[in-house]
Scaffold this active site. Structure first.
Site, PDB file in Angstrom:
ATOM      1  N   ASN A  14      -9.989  -0.449  -0.847  1.00  0.00           N
ATOM      2  CA  ASN A  14      -8.530  -0.355  -0.798  1.00  0.00           C
ATOM      3  C   ASN A  14      -7.947  -0.946  -2.082  1.00  0.00           C
ATOM      4  O   ASN A  14      -7.927  -2.160  -2.253  1.00  0.00           O
ATOM      5  CB  ASN A  14      -8.042  -1.117   0.443  1.00  0.00           C
ATOM      6  CG  ASN A  14      -6.535  -1.051   0.618  1.00  0.00           C
ATOM      7  OD1 ASN A  14      -5.812  -0.580  -0.256  1.00  0.00           O
ATOM      8  ND2 ASN A  14      -6.061  -1.542   1.748  1.00  0.00           N
ATOM      9  N   CYS A  21       0.815  -1.225   0.000  1.00  0.00           N
ATOM     10  CA  CYS A  21       0.000   0.000   0.000  1.00  0.00           C
ATOM     11  C   CYS A  21       0.849   1.276   0.000  1.00  0.00           C
ATOM     12  O   CYS A  21       0.334   2.362  -0.274  1.00  0.00           O
ATOM     13  CB  CYS A  21      -0.946  -0.001   1.189  1.00  0.00           C
ATOM     14  SG  CYS A  21      -2.042  -1.413   1.153  1.00  0.00           S
ATOM     15  N   HIS A  49      -3.707   7.049   2.359  1.00  0.00           N
ATOM     16  CA  HIS A  49      -4.030   5.714   1.840  1.00  0.00           C
ATOM     17  C   HIS A  49      -5.430   5.328   2.327  1.00  0.00           C
ATOM     18  O   HIS A  49      -5.791   5.587   3.475  1.00  0.00           O
ATOM     19  CB  HIS A  49      -2.990   4.711   2.345  1.00  0.00           C
ATOM     20  CG  HIS A  49      -3.329   3.294   2.001  1.00  0.00           C
ATOM     21  ND1 HIS A  49      -3.657   2.908   0.716  1.00  0.00           N
ATOM     22  CD2 HIS A  49      -3.411   2.171   2.764  1.00  0.00           C
ATOM     23  CE1 HIS A  49      -3.917   1.617   0.710  1.00  0.00           C
ATOM     24  NE2 HIS A  49      -3.780   1.144   1.933  1.00  0.00           N
TER      25      HIS A  49
HETATM   26  O1  UT7 Z   1      -3.995  -1.481   3.401  1.00  0.00           O
HETATM   27  C1  UT7 Z   1      -2.927  -2.026   4.052  1.00  0.00           C
HETATM   28  C2  UT7 Z   1      -3.094  -2.292   5.445  1.00  0.00           C
HETATM   29  N1  UT7 Z   1      -4.360  -2.823   5.837  1.00  0.00           N
HETATM   30  C3  UT7 Z   1      -5.080  -2.146   6.716  1.00  0.00           C
HETATM   31  O2  UT7 Z   1      -4.742  -1.040   7.073  1.00  0.00           O
HETATM   32  C4  UT7 Z   1      -6.292  -2.833   7.315  1.00  0.00           C
HETATM   33  C5  UT7 Z   1      -6.248  -2.690   8.813  1.00  0.00           C
HETATM   34  N2  UT7 Z   1      -7.283  -3.446   9.498  1.00  0.00           N
HETATM   35  C6  UT7 Z   1      -8.595  -3.116   9.432  1.00  0.00           C
HETATM   36  O3  UT7 Z   1      -8.974  -2.210   8.697  1.00  0.00           O
HETATM   37  C7  UT7 Z   1      -9.553  -3.823  10.348  1.00  0.00           C
HETATM   38  O4  UT7 Z   1      -8.836  -4.587  11.265  1.00  0.00           O
HETATM   39  C8  UT7 Z   1     -10.574  -4.757   9.612  1.00  0.00           C
HETATM   40  C9  UT7 Z   1     -11.556  -3.913   8.812  1.00  0.00           C
HETATM   41  C10 UT7 Z   1      -9.838  -5.734   8.708  1.00  0.00           C
HETATM   42  C11 UT7 Z   1     -11.376  -5.542  10.641  1.00  0.00           C
HETATM   43  O5  UT7 Z   1     -12.019  -4.649  11.530  1.00  0.00           O
HETATM   44  P1  UT7 Z   1     -11.868  -4.816  13.117  1.00  0.00           P
HETATM   45  O6  UT7 Z   1     -12.704  -3.779  13.713  1.00  0.00           O
HETATM   46  O7  UT7 Z   1     -10.402  -4.800  13.435  1.00  0.00           O
HETATM   47  O8  UT7 Z   1     -12.487  -6.228  13.345  1.00  0.00           O
HETATM   48  P2  UT7 Z   1     -11.871  -7.477  14.115  1.00  0.00           P
HETATM   49  O9  UT7 Z   1     -10.907  -8.190  13.236  1.00  0.00           O
HETATM   50  O10 UT7 Z   1     -11.416  -7.050  15.478  1.00  0.00           O
HETATM   51  O11 UT7 Z   1     -13.150  -8.367  14.304  1.00  0.00           O
HETATM   52  C12 UT7 Z   1     -14.242  -7.960  15.148  1.00  0.00           C
HETATM   53  C13 UT7 Z   1     -15.360  -8.967  14.984  1.00  0.00           C
HETATM   54  C14 UT7 Z   1     -14.900 -10.420  15.091  1.00  0.00           C
HETATM   55  O12 UT7 Z   1     -15.929 -11.163  15.706  1.00  0.00           O
HETATM   56  P3  UT7 Z   1     -15.832 -11.544  17.279  1.00  0.00           P
HETATM   57  O13 UT7 Z   1     -14.568 -12.331  17.426  1.00  0.00           O
HETATM   58  O14 UT7 Z   1     -15.799 -10.227  18.006  1.00  0.00           O
HETATM   59  O15 UT7 Z   1     -17.086 -12.335  17.493  1.00  0.00           O
HETATM   60  C15 UT7 Z   1     -14.772 -10.846  13.645  1.00  0.00           C
HETATM   61  O16 UT7 Z   1     -14.945 -12.242  13.479  1.00  0.00           O
HETATM   62  O17 UT7 Z   1     -15.934  -8.828  13.681  1.00  0.00           O
HETATM   63  C16 UT7 Z   1     -15.917 -10.096  13.015  1.00  0.00           C
HETATM   64  N3  UT7 Z   1     -15.726  -9.838  11.591  1.00  0.00           N
HETATM   65  C17 UT7 Z   1     -16.746  -9.597  10.755  1.00  0.00           C
HETATM   66  N4  UT7 Z   1     -18.074  -9.528  10.956  1.00  0.00           N
HETATM   67  C18 UT7 Z   1     -18.850  -9.234   9.907  1.00  0.00           C
HETATM   68  C19 UT7 Z   1     -14.568  -9.773  10.889  1.00  0.00           C
HETATM   69  N5  UT7 Z   1     -14.831  -9.493   9.608  1.00  0.00           N
HETATM   70  C20 UT7 Z   1     -16.168  -9.377   9.498  1.00  0.00           C
HETATM   71  C21 UT7 Z   1     -17.040  -9.095   8.422  1.00  0.00           C
HETATM   72  N6  UT7 Z   1     -18.371  -9.035   8.669  1.00  0.00           N
HETATM   73  N7  UT7 Z   1     -16.592  -8.868   7.174  1.00  0.00           N
END
Ligand code: UT7
Length: 329
Positions: A284, A114, A254
């Protein structure tokens, strides 16, 4: 004569027609439009159904050459940032030069995920500043759909396909790229990686069965590093150049997650109206996000505007670029 700087003198983007909405994704994996919108800010992204990264780059670069009145034979160098090259080799830059007829240019691909566009922009600027070259094209392109697992809801909701390209030319009015800070930390590689396909894990039946050719991301960890480092490096380049928030006209961040963008803008003390955002439309696009932002906002940019470009991505890689816009549209 003053110092020669490298200025962006044109920008052009290309996005494939197919729109993949959050609602369509919700039919493919266990997610909802509401979750994706509130956690990332993304509403839809584009998917290239046919063709390769070079085909998107051809569209963007042909448009850029036309718009800037540039003869393809006059281009000296092409640096193409991507993590989704047409092939491991030859480079997509070579293929692009052939398809567009940039017969006098040499070129190479640059991998910084990225952060690819800011790495490539800073590199290309050096060839202009030394006086060696007059026309350098920087491309950020990714066909993320070619390496995304549409059964993995933690990654497939974020990424999209797209391309942006800029022309760099010498400037002696004090505009153009004035400073950059680039960083990397390979110890972050485990958190965001395409495990197979390279020399560490060549393609095999097993690598395919284990789905190792797809992007793997530990979202929470990447998020934490991204928020901290993108915000810090953006503040650092302001301090280094004695810029206050009033001096900065635009943050070009970004587009990975709206919450990361907000944290960066807050750290820089910038109000929302100074922040370029198009994540809701394209998601992204990895190396494509920054030039696509510049393209979307080009008409609002004025000669002399102060811009800070900022990115964080796989590697880890991150950094910021301070530049002054060189033209009115
Ligand atoms: O571009 C290069 C670098 N990349 C980035 O900068 C991305 C950085 N990361 C992020 O943007 C975020 O971490 C994500 C958007 C990927 C995920 O968001 P989050 O708020 O960090 O979610 P999480 O991984 O902490 O997951 C929270 C909950 C989990 O459920 P439990 O364990 O709390 O029951 C996940 O299983 O959300 C669940 N979850 C989803 N639920 C619905 C994860 N993905 C999804 C989804 N839909 N697509």
């Amino acid at each position: 004569m003053g110092k020669i700087t490298a200025a962006i003198t044109g920008v052009q983007g290309y996005l494939p027609d197919y729109v993949l909405t959050n609602d369509e994704l919700a039919k493919m994996v266990d997610t909802t439009d509401e979750w994706i919108t509130t956690r990332t800010g993304i509403k839809e992204r584009r998917i290239q159904k046919e063709g390769a990264s070079s085909d998107m780059a051809v569209e963007a670069v042909n448009g850029l050459l036309k718009k800037t009145g540039t003869d393809p034979m006059d281009v000296d160098l092409v640096i193409l940032a991507t993590v989704t090259p047409d092939h491991p080799f030859p480079s997509t830059a070579n293929i692009l030069c052939d398809k567009v007829g940039m017969k006098n240019a040499w070129g190479f691909d640059l991998i910084a995920a990225c952060s690819g566009f800011i790495y490539a922009l800073s590199t290309g600027a050096q060839f202009i500043e030394t006086g060696k070259y007059k026309k350098v094209i920087i491309v950020g392109v990714d066909k993320m759909s070619s390496i995304i697992d549409y059964e993995d809801r933690t990654t497939c909701i974020i990424f999209g396909d797209g391309c942006g390209a800029v022309l760099l030319e010498p400037n002696n009015e004090g505009n153009g790229i004035l400073d950059f800070i680039l960083r990397s930390d390979g110890s972050g590689r485990e958190f965001l990686i395409q495990p197979a396909g390279g020399s560490a894990c060549p393609p095999s039946i097993q690598s395919v069965e284990e789905r190792l050719h797809y992007v793997k991301q530990e979202g929470k960890s990447v998020f934490k590093f991204a928020v901290t480092n993108m915000a810090e490096v953006s503040a650092e380049i302001m301090e280094k150049n004695n810029l206050t928030s009033d001096d900065v006209d635009w943050l070009v961040p970004h587009q990975a997650n709206l919450r990361i963008i907000d944290a960066t803008a807050n750290r820089m003390g910038l109000p929302a109206e100074k922040v370029m955002i198009n994540i809701e439309k394209y998601g992204n696009t990895t190396a494509g996000t920054l030039p696509l932002c510049l393209w979307d906002y080009e008409k609002q940019l004025k000669k002399g505007d102060t811009l800070i470009l900022s990115a964080f991505g796989g590697g880890f890689t991150w950094g910021s670029v301070y530049l002054k816009w060189a033209y009115n549209s």
